[in-house]
Design an enzyme around this catalytic site. Structure first.
Site, short mmCIF file in Angstrom:
data_model
loop_
_atom_site.label_atom_id
_atom_site.label_comp_id
_atom_site.label_asym_id
_atom_site.label_seq_id
_atom_site.Cartn_x
_atom_site.Cartn_y
_atom_site.Cartn_z
N CYS A 163 0.88 -1.17 0.00
CA CYS A 163 0.00 0.00 0.00
C CYS A 163 0.91 1.22 0.00
O CYS A 163 1.82 1.30 -0.82
CB CYS A 163 -0.97 -0.03 1.18
SG CYS A 163 -0.18 -0.19 2.81
N ARG A 167 -2.33 -0.96 5.36
CA ARG A 167 -3.43 -1.58 4.62
C ARG A 167 -2.98 -2.93 4.05
O ARG A 167 -3.76 -3.88 3.97
CB ARG A 167 -3.89 -0.65 3.49
CG ARG A 167 -4.59 0.61 3.97
CD ARG A 167 -4.84 1.60 2.84
NE ARG A 167 -3.62 2.28 2.41
CZ ARG A 167 -3.57 3.18 1.44
NH1 ARG A 167 -4.68 3.51 0.78
NH2 ARG A 167 -2.44 3.77 1.12
#
Length: 278
Positions: free
Chosen positions: A233, A238
């Site tokens: 990410c 994430r």
């Protein structure tokens, strides 16, 4: 066994739900880690929880030296949190978010055998009474045993771009992936990356989708369970959530690219692709 377990002997349960928490709330070996911002922790947290917000600890150097620094930092953090490796550690935030996922992944990478994320977070544990009191605990000497097989570095990725047995999974927003929102020196994506926003793994109530749902959506975008999947990410948060989701879906070989786009997109010597919306 929790409903999100893959059911294989090789895999541990990476997440636990609110029912599990209620049943094990008084276990002497349970440590709760609140991974929210410090102001949220002090406004009200689960009784007995310790605080660790992983957000300030960004790592944009995945060279050999950079990983050594990361390892030393994890050992210091987990020692300061009073973690030994003999307990069950459950990380949580408001839902099944990237902070709690990063905490779980970091503990797993550091060699902790029973690190979990609370599925749905505080939203799912709505019956729990929150407190502003902070319990005292003793620091430990956490024994770091790194698991390099679940971490990716830029040299690892650079050597594997284009290989059919390795797939790169970009879980940033559409705007980041298509270079419409640039958060580094360069916009774009790692060449050949598959893309899906990390939030696609979440149900409407903030819990992680079922293994069947996750497997179907990952296979629909072309992710091969037989391949090594490397998630990334902007900073590996994430991507940590995507790591958990892939594991839950039965993908056995998954790595989180720690440096992610904050490293890759700020270098001039790494290849970049510029995807365009159709």
């Amino acid at each position: 066994m929790d409903r999100k377990s893959t059911g294989t002997e090789q895999e541990t349960e990476l997440i636990v739900d609110a029912r599990w928490l209620r049943e094990h709330r008084d276990d002497a070996s349970l440590i709760l880690i609140d991974t929210r911002a410090v102001k949220d922790f002090h406004a009200g947290h689960l009784s007995g929880a310790r605080h660790f917000d992983p957000f300030p600890f960004h790592h944009t150097d995945t060279s050999e030296r950079g990983i050594a620094v990361f390892d030393a930092q994890l050992q210091w953090i987990f020692s300061a949190l009073g973690i030994t490796g003999r307990e069950t550690v459950v990380c949580y935030e408001n839902e099944s978010g990237m902070r709690a996922a990063r905490g779980q992944w970091a503990l797993e990478y550091a060699g902790h055998p029973t690190a979990r994320m609370l599925d749905g977070g505080l939203k799912a544990a709505a019956g729990e009474t929150l407190t502003t009191g902070v319990d005292k605990f003793a620091a430990t000497d956490f024994g770091l045993s790194p698991r390099p097989e679940i971490l990716a570095t830029y040299p690892h990725l650079l050597e594997r771009i284009g290989r059919p047995d390795v797939q790169i999974f970009d879980v940033r927003s559409d705007e980041e992936y298509f270079g419409e929102r640039v958060r580094a020196k360069h916009g774009g994506a790692i060449p050949g990356a598959f893309h899906q926003d990390w939030t696609a793994a979440l149900a409407a109530d903030g819990t992680v989708k079922s293994p069947t749902e996750l497997r179907a959506q990952f296979e629909a975008i072309g992710l091969d369970p037989a391949a090594e999947i490397v998630t990334y990410c902007q900073g590996g948060y994430r991507a940590a959530h995507a790591y958990i989701a892939l594991k839950i879906a039965g993908y056995p070989k998954v790595r989180n690219y720690l440096g992610s786009w904050a490293e890759w997109g700020n270098r001039d010597d790494l290849p970049i692709e510029h995807p365009r919306r159709k």
